[in-house]
Design an enzyme around this catalytic site. Sequence first.
Site, short mmCIF file in Angstrom:
data_model
loop_
_atom_site.label_atom_id
_atom_site.label_comp_id
_atom_site.label_asym_id
_atom_site.label_seq_id
_atom_site.Cartn_x
_atom_site.Cartn_y
_atom_site.Cartn_z
N ASP A 20 40.80 37.56 34.55
CA ASP A 20 42.22 37.64 35.25
C ASP A 20 42.54 36.71 36.67
O ASP A 20 41.18 36.34 37.40
CB ASP A 20 42.03 38.88 36.57
CG ASP A 20 43.26 39.41 36.98
OD1 ASP A 20 44.08 39.08 36.33
OD2 ASP A 20 43.21 39.12 38.40
N TYR B 67 44.12 31.57 43.36
CA TYR B 67 43.17 31.61 44.18
C TYR B 67 42.22 30.62 44.21
O TYR B 67 41.01 30.02 44.58
CB TYR B 67 42.69 33.16 43.04
CG TYR B 67 42.80 34.32 42.87
CD1 TYR B 67 43.59 34.96 43.59
CD2 TYR B 67 43.06 34.14 41.14
CE1 TYR B 67 44.16 35.84 43.16
CE2 TYR B 67 43.13 35.98 40.77
CZ TYR B 67 44.44 36.65 42.63
OH TYR B 67 44.65 37.45 41.47
N LYS C 60 48.91 33.80 36.72
CA LYS C 60 50.09 34.37 37.51
C LYS C 60 50.61 33.19 38.75
O LYS C 60 49.87 32.09 38.75
CB LYS C 60 49.53 35.16 38.22
CG LYS C 60 49.12 36.37 38.19
CD LYS C 60 48.06 37.21 39.51
CE LYS C 60 46.74 37.73 38.43
NZ LYS C 60 46.13 37.38 39.27
N HIS D 260 52.93 36.68 40.39
CA HIS D 260 53.10 37.13 41.18
C HIS D 260 52.75 38.15 42.27
O HIS D 260 52.20 39.31 42.01
CB HIS D 260 51.25 36.14 41.43
CG HIS D 260 50.00 36.66 42.01
ND1 HIS D 260 49.45 35.30 42.14
CD2 HIS D 260 49.54 37.60 42.78
CE1 HIS D 260 48.29 36.55 42.71
NE2 HIS D 260 48.44 37.47 42.96
N1 LIG Z 1 47.74 40.61 41.47
C1 LIG Z 1 47.15 40.98 42.80
O1 LIG Z 1 48.18 40.47 43.58
C2 LIG Z 1 45.91 40.98 42.75
C3 LIG Z 1 45.26 41.02 44.16
C4 LIG Z 1 44.03 41.68 44.67
C5 LIG Z 1 43.17 41.32 43.48
N2 LIG Z 1 43.59 41.00 42.40
C6 LIG Z 1 43.08 41.09 40.91
O2 LIG Z 1 41.39 42.01 41.21
C7 LIG Z 1 40.80 41.27 41.19
C8 LIG Z 1 39.50 42.73 41.19
O3 LIG Z 1 40.37 43.03 43.08
P1 LIG Z 1 39.57 42.59 44.85
O4 LIG Z 1 39.05 41.28 44.11
O5 LIG Z 1 40.65 42.77 45.68
O6 LIG Z 1 38.86 44.08 44.58
P2 LIG Z 1 37.52 44.49 43.46
O7 LIG Z 1 37.26 43.92 42.41
O8 LIG Z 1 37.97 46.34 44.05
O9 LIG Z 1 36.75 44.45 44.74
C9 LIG Z 1 35.60 42.97 45.43
C10 LIG Z 1 34.71 43.24 46.21
O10 LIG Z 1 33.54 44.20 45.91
C11 LIG Z 1 32.05 43.60 45.82
N3 LIG Z 1 31.21 44.47 44.42
C12 LIG Z 1 31.60 43.75 43.17
N4 LIG Z 1 30.61 44.91 41.90
C13 LIG Z 1 30.64 44.99 43.04
C14 LIG Z 1 29.21 46.29 42.86
N5 LIG Z 1 28.75 47.20 41.74
N6 LIG Z 1 29.15 47.30 44.24
C15 LIG Z 1 29.43 47.03 45.29
N7 LIG Z 1 30.15 46.34 45.32
C16 LIG Z 1 31.01 44.96 44.59
C17 LIG Z 1 32.23 42.30 46.04
O11 LIG Z 1 31.86 41.48 45.72
P3 LIG Z 1 30.43 40.69 44.84
O12 LIG Z 1 31.54 39.45 44.79
O13 LIG Z 1 29.93 40.23 46.52
O14 LIG Z 1 29.91 40.83 44.49
C18 LIG Z 1 33.88 41.90 46.52
O15 LIG Z 1 33.31 41.83 47.78
C19 LIG Z 1 41.06 40.31 41.73
O16 LIG Z 1 39.67 38.84 42.21
C20 LIG Z 1 41.80 39.44 40.86
O17 LIG Z 1 41.56 38.49 40.05
C21 LIG Z 1 45.04 40.44 41.95
#
Ligand SMILES: NC(=O)c1ccc[n+]([C@@H]2O[C@H](COP(=O)([O-])OP(=O)(O)OC[C@H]3O[C@@H](n4cnc5c(N)ncnc54)[C@H](OP(=O)(O)O)[C@@H]3O)[C@@H](O)[C@H]2O)c1
Length: 324
Positions: free
Chosen positions: A46, A51, A79, A112
């Site tokens: 993704d 980003y 996106k 996006h």
């Molecule tokens: N379309 C949109 O507007 C939008 C908005 C937000 C996100 N997204 C997409 O969705 C993806 C995921 O969402 P997100 O990045 O917001 O949040 P997430 O995946 O829910 O959480 C990421 C956080 O959790 C930590 N983490 C990862 N694995 C872990 C584990 N096993 N145990 C504990 N903590 C852990 C990561 O730190 P570390 O990296 O240090 O492990 C990071 O701080 C994004 O990266 C992006 O690609 C899209």
Amino acid sequence: MSFGKILTLSSGTPVPQIGLGTWQSKPKEVENAVEIAVRNGYRHLDLAMIYENQDEVGAALKKVIPSVVKREEMFMTSKCWNSSHQPAEVAKELDETLKQLGVDYLDLYLIHWPVAFAPGNGLYPPHATKKGEVDLDLETSLVDTWKAMLALPKSKVRNVGVSNFTIAHLEGIIAATGVVPIVNQVEAHPLLPQDELVAYCKEKNIHLTAYSPLGNNSIGEKKLTDEATVQEIAAKLNATPAQVLVAWGVYRGYTVIPKSVQEERIISNFKQISLSKEDYEKITALGKGRHVRYNIPFRYTPKWDIVLFDEPEEAGATNKVKIA
Ligand SMILES: NC(=O)c1ccc[n+]([C@@H]2O[C@H](COP(=O)([O-])OP(=O)(O)OC[C@H]3O[C@@H](n4cnc5c(N)ncnc54)[C@H](OP(=O)(O)O)[C@@H]3O)[C@@H](O)[C@H]2O)c1
């Protein structure tokens, strides 16, 4: 090696159920993360222009394509950013993304956000007079941008969809064009289960992708991985709390895209465990009487002065989305 469960989009395109998120994956971290992920079975990435790390993702792709995977074995989403919503800009930004990634096509390209920014002045164009606010384009409608997405050549984009769209936004673009987005990518986790939107998308055959499945705690909330219920179930299943949260999304039948830049987490987040109905319901109960949406652009810096989700936090916003 396991490549995990595969789902199918309404277009017939297969999509691996768990993908790697890359938001807030810093330069120097993301290249490594993508390489580790692909070497350990991830086939779904993704990505996004905003980003600001797609060139590094491209460097990682060079290391694994074609030596580890063929391009056609990968599912890559990117996106279109808010400052390229104007029809003439949509195709231009797509070309820039393809160039950064070093690929000929994307499997999925999303709008996006349902918000247009003024073009030609950077990714966060500053407002001329309101300090700390982004310069919105209140003339370009979602329908204008959706039509431009539909006009993109299939050779460059296999599927088109949207992200952060509510039912009203979806209804508006479908009514104007008759074309249903293939995917809606939205925030979804136990504190924001999005039941109504999930049901609507299911009925329309719009595939839902859950972002922030671990509840990215960027607003200082307690991390979902630290919730006692999640930890207890994880301990019982000999799994990690993150695996339990990913499994909660998987149980609901959509794709889930956890982000990590840490090797051990990248690998373990991808290992699917399954939840019993009872455990699924215990985790669902975390959201009863508790509602947390992490991603509300009205409280971003710079601020986007616009109501997107009708959340109480958006009460002070003065603009509305121009749907058609
Ligand atoms: N379309 C949109 O507007 C939008 C908005 C937000 C996100 N997204 C997409 O969705 C993806 C995921 O969402 P997100 O990045 O917001 O949040 P997430 O995946 O829910 O959480 C990421 C956080 O959790 C930590 N983490 C990862 N694995 C872990 C584990 N096993 N145990 C504990 N903590 C852990 C990561 O730190 P570390 O990296 O240090 O492990 C990071 O701080 C994004 O990266 C992006 O690609 C899209």
